[in-house]
Scaffold this active site. Structure first.
Site, PDB file in Angstrom:
ATOM      1  N   ASP A   1       1.315  53.808   8.831  1.00  0.00           N
ATOM      2  CA  ASP A   1       1.451  52.559   9.565  1.00  0.00           C
ATOM      3  C   ASP A   1       1.086  52.810  11.014  1.00  0.00           C
ATOM      4  O   ASP A   1       1.451  53.822  11.575  1.00  0.00           O
ATOM      5  CB  ASP A   1       2.896  52.071   9.492  1.00  0.00           C
ATOM      6  CG  ASP A   1       3.168  51.434   8.151  1.00  0.00           C
ATOM      7  OD1 ASP A   1       2.220  50.887   7.571  1.00  0.00           O
ATOM      8  OD2 ASP A   1       4.319  51.515   7.683  1.00  0.00           O
TER       9      ASP A   1
ATOM     10  N   LYS B   1       3.022  33.043  31.928  1.00  0.00           N
ATOM     11  CA  LYS B   1       2.112  34.035  31.333  1.00  0.00           C
ATOM     12  C   LYS B   1       2.155  33.831  29.819  1.00  0.00           C
ATOM     13  O   LYS B   1       3.209  33.469  29.261  1.00  0.00           O
ATOM     14  CB  LYS B   1       2.517  35.464  31.706  1.00  0.00           C
ATOM     15  CG  LYS B   1       3.853  35.944  31.130  1.00  0.00           C
ATOM     16  CD  LYS B   1       4.065  37.408  31.485  1.00  0.00           C
ATOM     17  CE  LYS B   1       5.042  38.116  30.554  1.00  0.00           C
ATOM     18  NZ  LYS B   1       6.403  37.655  30.624  1.00  0.00           N
TER      19      LYS B   1
ATOM     20  N   ASP C   1       7.316  46.617   0.583  1.00  0.00           N
ATOM     21  CA  ASP C   1       6.601  47.877   0.435  1.00  0.00           C
ATOM     22  C   ASP C   1       6.850  48.519  -0.925  1.00  0.00           C
ATOM     23  O   ASP C   1       6.149  49.445  -1.320  1.00  0.00           O
ATOM     24  CB  ASP C   1       7.061  48.888   1.499  1.00  0.00           C
ATOM     25  CG  ASP C   1       6.364  48.665   2.826  1.00  0.00           C
ATOM     26  OD1 ASP C   1       5.248  48.110   2.792  1.00  0.00           O
ATOM     27  OD2 ASP C   1       6.942  49.030   3.854  1.00  0.00           O
TER      28      ASP C   1
END
Lengths: 683, 506
Positions: A304, A389, A516
């Site tokens: 990963d 932002k 997973d």
């Protein structure tokens, strides 16, 4: 996928007791039971030989002096004991850990949600229990309601408590760990007596050890060699008779034991146990020896990106002002907009702004505008100005709403940063776009070197990330991985594994989330993070208690080291035989076909080591054969030195050390022993 | 002169290998009309061999007693050609032609196709069909070369008529690594091997197919280097043997020295071949499992006689018989891969195929059956009165005769230390040894091929052990030498080594 916090650089390794304790010695004697020895054909033959020579020593008779028969018998028994000792020592190293685990399995009672109490040992799959602060979780399970901090130090050795909550990827709890705060409802997922803790105890003790496929194959080879030497030695009797030479039973047994591969036979199971144990020391539990072996064969590593290859938190690396804006002005606006932003990104902006001499300061009246999924920006309203932002298009929409116009350079800057693998954050003050903050995902130090090592070992690394292709490609290049899977989903990951496997490659991966689980189950080596879900932990064939995804690399090294150790000691064992022949055969045939009036025949010339007498030669060979076992125990337990290198280089190196070394070492060793046995003791 | 002959000989051999090897690969690269599993292949092969055996036994019974028939039939069906009889007095030309020469062709073909099946298994291809393979081996390889070869031999003076069909049998005797001579003294007889040229041609014929098969192997698994690596190993051991025999035979034996003779040991050698031509032949015929002789092994010096025995101890893997040599060597390669493979940190794999318990069991059995048979039969032969009846000389020489007889028969070589004589006991024990030494490894090799054929292939990477490097060639050599040495060292010590270390006369 859970972003995993930076793990401790070097996991604390548990100390390894090397000195045999009394229990280990007792164990070694207990293993003399022939039923135990029968599992190991090589050592079984030695034990039978030991019994036969002992009988010969007691009964007496024959041409051999009794002290010779007694000495051989004693050393044959010692050979068996040394072998047992090696195995007991390897098992003993796991035992201390098993004892501390066992202490946790104290009888506790569980509180069922439906009322009533039941002994923890009677809980089965599907029971639902309540666990409050201060209580021990009675069994493995999944949190189905609530959130709690849990002390898992007993199994992980990590003292900081961890959060366990229902839903998501941190829902698994382990029996024997202690809830520190709050109340959770746990659905038990284990059968009685088959908890994670039980399995761990069995594993570290080696009780559940089954022979791995490669061990079975190697055992067949060793059994085959033993059979050949048995026939060779039995045939030697008529051969010698034909040449008018009498060979005693004791001598024949000594020759047989010297020839059969006792060194590797004695150390084989210790090597396997020690391999598992080396993983345990790295806080990895392999649920089978087969998995450890497979990890040596891995061709492809799926890693990963986040947390493994990169630090996982994007950091501000640069301010890019729009035309007509001072860089310092942009930095100041970015700093102000981030002061109240406690995310790692926000903090990194403040840190970067410090380089422009801008200190953190107390703000006057201000209102913090938090990030939301709809606005995709955050900021602050301060002294009448609105600082924002956020994502490029969100900021463009913001300034246009304020009545401004975004400069046309903005888009090209945003595009360039994205192409470089970064994340652009635009900054605006009211209707004006000031510039862009370049957020960068930083690659961990030393990763490039690690991947180069892996490449040298013949292992391909594939980075898996949810980023888009552009970003992924950039980071992949920076980190030096061989390939990447961008915009990864659990399904695509599973596909990738199947695709690699269809080409005959072995794939290793780490994972923690429930989604997973299929990929973990499909991978040849699936390492589940201990922080992960119960589903993931059950799908993998190893569990990493530190939850450190980089550890996959170490696991591969341990697997390789295990196989090399086996091969090296087998080679050593077989190569030893040449010297033993040169010690024992001239001793047997010293007088064969001697010319009239001479005591030595032509074959005495083969006594190249110039050993003192036939008896001392045979004893020296047997003593060497026996003591080489304890001498090699450290190598068996620690594994031979492994340096990441190509196969041909490794082969040449190990052939030289263990092949050629195995050929020469016994010549030296037997000679030295003979100097003692013959020279000092007068045999 | 001997060295020049050796160099020219090797150069010609090197030229033959890629040509013939490539041709054999083409012959056996085709789609079988009725593909067989390894078991079906083995059943076909055994059935064919049993029928061949029955036919030959009945033919030979016309001129031989039952025990000699048993031995001779087993001998020719197993490509051994051990001869407890003298061809010119015991048999007729017709019987040699329809009985023995036929087996010279088909027994060589049987060995050849087994090697091809193992190659196919390693390459992961279908294993093929026994009868189609056998037909191709005989019709496309053995017959055409034999036809041309026989004509060349006849042109040099080898006899060929219906009464004495020598040239036609001589060529397949060497080409098929059979070795059974038309005449009792085999290739020392001028009618079989008249001059230096025929001597060299016959030696080349012995090596041609076994050496070329290494190239065939490389071609069929798609990597010429794999083939040349194996060729290199065989060639190096072969050359070492030639040099040792030649140097040993340049010395006089202890008996000759005692009689005041100096110079080379020419006892039992044909002067038209000299020490060079005899030494080279001795190694060629025992490295390949031919067993044809042009000199008397019984008369070799101790060390000179050691080399043929060492070749036998290596299980006829140094070039070896037609097919049998390659498959034996490939089994050694697999064993080397298993041990070496571990040392690179992976579970062992050969050309991408993992070696696991089943394969190792088959490989170990296939490699050990023959040496075990040798040790057991030799023990029986030297420790019983029945066995000792065959022994001619005393002491270590007598031991060598017995050891050599069973090594030669178990390895399907067929050469002998000439003193050993056939009696009923030796006929039966030897016949049995030949059958075991031939068919047990064949069936096990076919099983290995079957196990490998269906294995998943893993692609090679940097971490995979390469099997075409000098390092690996060294490992193969060490495996062959160490397995041979560990099994036979005690026996060799008591025979040729004793004789080599002393000047005593026995």
């Amino acid at each position: 996928m859970t972003a995993v916090a930076t793990p401790p650089a070097a996991p604390p390794q548990r100390p390894a007791p090397m000195r045999p304790s009394r229990s280990v010695l007792l164990d070694a004697l207990r293993k003399l039971d022939p039923r135990v020895q029968l599992r190991n054909p090589v050592m079984f033959v030695v034990e039978v030989g030991a019994v036969m020579t002992t009988v010969a020593a007691v009964v007496g008779g024959g041409d051999d002096p009794r002290w010779f028969t007694v000495t051989i018998a004693v050393w044959l028994w010692l050979t068996v004991v040394f072998a047992n000792l090696a195995e007991a020592l390897a098992e003993g190293r796991g035992r201390a850990q098993a004892a501390s685990l066992r202490a946790m399995r104290k009888t506790t009672t569980a509180r069922l949600r439906d009322g009533g109490e039941v002994a923890a040992s009677d809980l089965t799959r599907g029971d639902i229990v309540l666990v409050a602060a201060g209580e021990v979780i009675p069994g493995d399970g999944t949190v189905i309601d609530g959130i709690a901090s849990v002390d898992e130090s007993a199994i992980t050795g990590e003292s900081a408590p961890v959060i366990r909550e229902s839903g998501g990827d941190r829902s698994a709890v382990t029996g024997g760990t202690r809830v520190l705060s709050d109340l959770i409802v746990v659905e038990i997922t284990q059968e009685p007596g088959k908890s994670f803790l039980d399995r761990m105890i069995n594993l570290v003790e080696g009780a559940e050890r089954r022979k791995t496929p490669n061990e079975i194959a190697l055992n067949i080879l060793l059994a085959g060699l033993t059979l050949v030497f048995l026939v060779v030695v039995v045939a030697l009797k008529p051969f010698a008779d034909f040449a008018g030479t009498d060979v005693s039973l004791t001598t024949l047994i000594a020759l047989l034991v010297a020839l059969i591969p006792t060194t590797i036979g004695a150390l084989l199971s210790a090597i396997g146990i020690a391999g598992m144990d080396r993983l345990v020391r790295r806080n990895v539990l392999a649920l089978s020896g087969r998995a450890v072996e497979a990890s040596g064969d891995v061709d492809v590593l799926l890693l990963d990106k986040t947390g493994t290859i990169t630090l996982g938190n994007r950091q501000a690396s640069e301010f890019v002002p729009m035309p007509g804006v001072e860089e310092v002005a942009l930095a100041e606006a970015a700093q102000l907009a981030s002061l109240a932003d406690e995310t790692p990104e926000g903090r990194s902006i403040v840190v970067l702004a410090k380089r422009y001499g801008l200190r953190e300061r107390e703000l006057g009246t201000h209102a913090f505008v938090p990030f939301t999924a709809e606005t995709r920006m955050s900021g602050i309203d301060h002294e009448g100005t609105r600082l924002r932002k956020g994502a490029g298009d969100a900021i463009i929409a913001f300034v246009e709403a304020e009545g401004g116009q975004a400069p046309h350079e903005l888009r090209s800057v945003l595009g360039k940063i994205a192409r470089d693998g970064g994340t652009p954050l635009a900054v605006a003050r009211d209707a004006q776009v000031l510039g862009v903050i370049h957020l960068k995902d930083t690659v961990k130090d030393g990763m490039r070197a690690r991947f180069e090592q892996l490449r040298a070992m013949g292992i391909r690394t594939i980075m898996v990330t949810g980023d888009n292709r552009l970003t992924a490609a950039k980071i992949a290049e920076e980190a030096g991985v061989d390939d990447f899977l961008a915009e990864a989903t659990p399904e695509r990951k599973l596909e990738l594994i199947k695709e690699e496997q269809s080409h005959g490659r072995l794939v290793a991966m780490t994972g923690d989330g429930t989604n997973d689980a299929p990929a973990l189950a499909q991978a040849d080596v699936g390492v589940a993070m201990n922080t992960g879900t119960q589903a993931a932990r059950e799908a993998g064939n190893m569990v990493d208690l530190d939850s450190n995804p980089t550890k996959l690399i170490e696991i591969v090294e341990v697997g390789k080291q295990l196989l090399i150790t086996r091969g090296a000691l087998t080679t050593f064992s077989i190569a030893n035989d040449i010297a033993k022949y040169f010690a024992i055969l001239p001793a047997i045939f010293v007088a064969t076909y001697a010319a009239a009036g001479e005591s030595e025949g032509p074959l005495a010339k083969l006594n190249v080591m110039d050993l003192g007498t036939p008896q001392s030669a045979i004893i020296s060979a047997i003593v060497f054969n026996a003591i080489v076992i304890p001498l090699l125990v450290p190598i068996a337990l620690r594994g031979v030195k492994y340096k990441a290198a190509g196969a041909t280089a490794l082969l040449r190196r190990n052939l030289l050390i263990y092949g050629l070394g195995g050929l020469i070492a016994p010549f030296v060793g037997i000679k030295l022993i003979d100097l003692v046995v013959h020279g000092l003791l007068g045999a | 002169m001997a060295w020049v002959q050796l160099i020219v000989f090797c150069a010609v051999l090197l030229a033959i290998v890629p040509l013939l090897g490539g041709y054999i690969a083409r012959v056996f690269t085709y789609e079988a009309r009725r593909p067989q599993t390894w078991k079906q292949y083995a059943v076909s092969l055994i059935t064919f061999s049993v029928l061949s055996w029955l036919f030959l036994y009945l033919v030979l019974r016309a001129r031989m007693p039952w025990d000699l028939s048993f031995n001779t039939t087993s001998s020719f069906v197993t490509n051994t050609n051990w001869q407890y009889y003298a061809g010119e007095t015991t048999l007729t030309g017709f019987i040699q032609m329809v009985g023995l020469a036929v087996q010279n062709f088909v027994s060589a073909a049987v060995g050849l196709v087994v090697a091809i099946v193992l190659i196919r298994g390693i390459a992961g291809r279908p294993l093929g069909n026994f009868f189609e393979d056998l037909t191709r081996a005989v019709v496309r390889i053995l017959l055409p070369i034999s036809f041309v070869g026989a004509l060349i031999l006849a042109s040099q003076g080898v006899v060929q008529s219906l009464d004495l069909p020598v040239a036609s049998q001589e060529i397949i005797k060497v080409l098929g690594t059979n070795g059974g001579g038309f005449f009792n003294v085999n290739s020392a007889m001028p009618f079989e091997n008249p001059n230096g040229l025929t001597n060299v041609l016959e030696m080349l014929a012995m090596l041609a197919i076994p050496a070329s098969l290494t190239f065939t192997y490389g071609r069929m698994v798609g990597s010429a280097r794999q083939g040349w690596t194996i060729f290199g190993v065989m060639f190096a051991i072969f050359l070492a043997g030639v040099v040792v025999v030649y140097l040993a035979e340049l010395q006089a034996t202890p008996a000759q020295q005692a009689a005041g003779l100096t110079g080379a040991n020419l006892e039992g050698k044909e002067l038209r071949f000299g020490t060079g031509g005899s030494a080279l032949w001795t190694v060629v015929t025992t490295a390949t499992s031919t067993g044809a002789v042009n000199a008397a092994f019984e008369s070799l010096t101790g060390i000179g006689g050691l080399v043929p025995m060492v070749n036998l101890a290596f299980g006829e893997s140094i070039f070896g018989g037609v097919g049998t040599g390659l498959y034996t060597m490939l089994l050694y390669v697999l064993l080397a891969v298993f041990i070496g493979g571990l040392m690179v940190g992976r579970t062992p794999e050969f050309l991408g195929k993992k070696l696991e318990g089943r394969e190792i069991k088959l490989i170990v059995l296939a490699l050990l059956v023959t040496p075990l048979a040798v040790l057991v039969t030799t023990s029986i032969a030297i420790s019983t009165d029945y066995g000792q009846a065959s022994i001619y000389a005393a002491g270590p020489q007598g031991f060598s005769e017995s050891l050599y007889a069973y090594m030669s028969q178990a390895n399907n070589n067929g050469s002998a230390f000439a003193g050993y004589t056939g009696v009923t006991f030796a006929d039966l024990l030897g016949g049995l040894t030949m059958l075991i030494g031939r068919f047990a490894p064949i069936v096990l090799t076919l099983a290995v091929a079957g196990a490998l054929a269906t294995k998943r292939v893993a692609p090679a990477g940097l971490g995979t052990m390469r099997t075409d490097t000098p390092t690996f060639a060294g490992l193969i050599t060490a495996t062959v030498v160490i397995v041979g040495a560990l099994t036979f060292l005690p026996a060799l010590l008591l025979g040729p080594v004793v004789q080599g270390l002393t000047t005593q006369l026995f």
